[in-house]
Write an enzyme that holds these catalytic residues in place. Sequence first.
Site, PDB file in Angstrom:
ATOM      1  N   ARG A   1       0.827  -1.177  -0.122  1.00  0.00           N
ATOM      2  CA  ARG A   1      -0.212   0.094   0.019  1.00  0.00           C
ATOM      3  C   ARG A   1       0.878   1.176   0.103  1.00  0.00           C
ATOM      4  O   ARG A   1       0.593   2.082  -0.558  1.00  0.00           O
ATOM      5  CB  ARG A   1      -0.857  -0.005   1.255  1.00  0.00           C
ATOM      6  CG  ARG A   1      -1.913  -1.116   1.244  1.00  0.00           C
ATOM      7  CD  ARG A   1      -3.234  -0.703   0.533  1.00  0.00           C
ATOM      8  NE  ARG A   1      -4.037  -1.823   0.558  1.00  0.00           N
ATOM      9  CZ  ARG A   1      -5.033  -2.045   1.535  1.00  0.00           C
ATOM     10  NH1 ARG A   1      -5.206  -1.317   2.485  1.00  0.00           N
ATOM     11  NH2 ARG A   1      -5.934  -3.191   1.509  1.00  0.00           N
TER      12      ARG A   1
ATOM     13  N   ASP B   1     -15.807  11.710   9.321  1.00  0.00           N
ATOM     14  CA  ASP B   1     -14.891  10.762   9.013  1.00  0.00           C
ATOM     15  C   ASP B   1     -13.723  11.432   9.208  1.00  0.00           C
ATOM     16  O   ASP B   1     -13.357  12.765   9.133  1.00  0.00           O
ATOM     17  CB  ASP B   1     -15.001  10.336   7.328  1.00  0.00           C
ATOM     18  CG  ASP B   1     -14.299   8.918   7.125  1.00  0.00           C
ATOM     19  OD1 ASP B   1     -15.065   7.835   7.358  1.00  0.00           O
ATOM     20  OD2 ASP B   1     -12.902   9.084   7.215  1.00  0.00           O
TER      21      ASP B   1
END
Length: 293
Positions: free
Chosen positions: A47, A156
Amino acid sequence: MTSAQTTKPVTSEFPFTDADFAQIANVAKSEFGLNLALSKKPLVYSRLAKRLRLRKLSTFQEYLSLLSDINEDAEKTELLSALTTNVTHFFREFHHFETLNTTVLPALLTRAKNGDRIRIWSAGCSSGQEPYSLALSVLGAFPDASRYDIKILATDIDPNILDRACQASYPKSELEAIPDAMHRFLDLKSGDPNNFTIGEAARNLVSFGVLNLISDWPIKGPFDVIFCRNVTIYFDAETQRHLWTRFQNALSPSGHLFIGHSERVTGTATQAFRSIGVTSYQKNQPTVNAAGN
Ligand SMILES: C[S@@+](CC[C@H](N)C(=O)[O-])C[C@H]1O[C@@H](n2cnc3c(N)ncnc32)[C@H](O)[C@@H]1O
């Protein structure tokens, strides 16, 4: 870390030692509460290698210095995005919305009609499908909700995903997850033929904000309902326990908490809630003692 826990060096584009991994894991833990076991090292490498390439860096140590730069908050957000998933969909874990409709909303709507303030929080809302599903549920039960003090807060940690949520535009392939009876609250003929948008009445019920669940919460409760689903899976056990207690305190007396299918309330908060269904909880009413206090 014991020697038994070390991993083979990854021989690839960027050197990535166990010490590099431990430092990345520390940043992820202290900044976002993420729990990265050493077994995740290959995943973390794949990633983050993309980030190194994009930032034209040659080592993870360079990446770590970037993360420690106070002007690189955006890179910290990229780190979080790379290590977590934003996967979500409309009416995910549909049983929660059934419980909401049958057990929770009727009483809340009566209270709203009596002038009470009703607050719902979608914590870790990703690209918005969860809070808009809540808004559609409220409108389904109470089409003139806008006349009352009913609001849905959606937060978020990731500002990029919140930008998408604010656009309220989704591919038409996502329509089938939304019950037909609620399509009247959508704009199906918006400019782009491949997309639909959430109608104005539902959008007006929702406000979005950036909030890191493991930092301060500069928000105004109490909340009657909290949805925090598929977010705490990334946190270690201690961070999770702390979070359940904070949700307990943020809820109104007899407020409801809905969590993800693989999550469980743990720690002292378990005594504060009773189960009302699968991963659905109601806060216990404060007990009244003999003196009536
Ligand atoms: C898998 S999505 C869940 C979305 C939605 N709640 C659902 O169940 O469909 C997880 C979300 O949690 C957010 N997240 C991860 N760590 C967070 C933190 N420390 N504070 C707030 N949000 C966080 C991620 O950015 C992501 O959007």
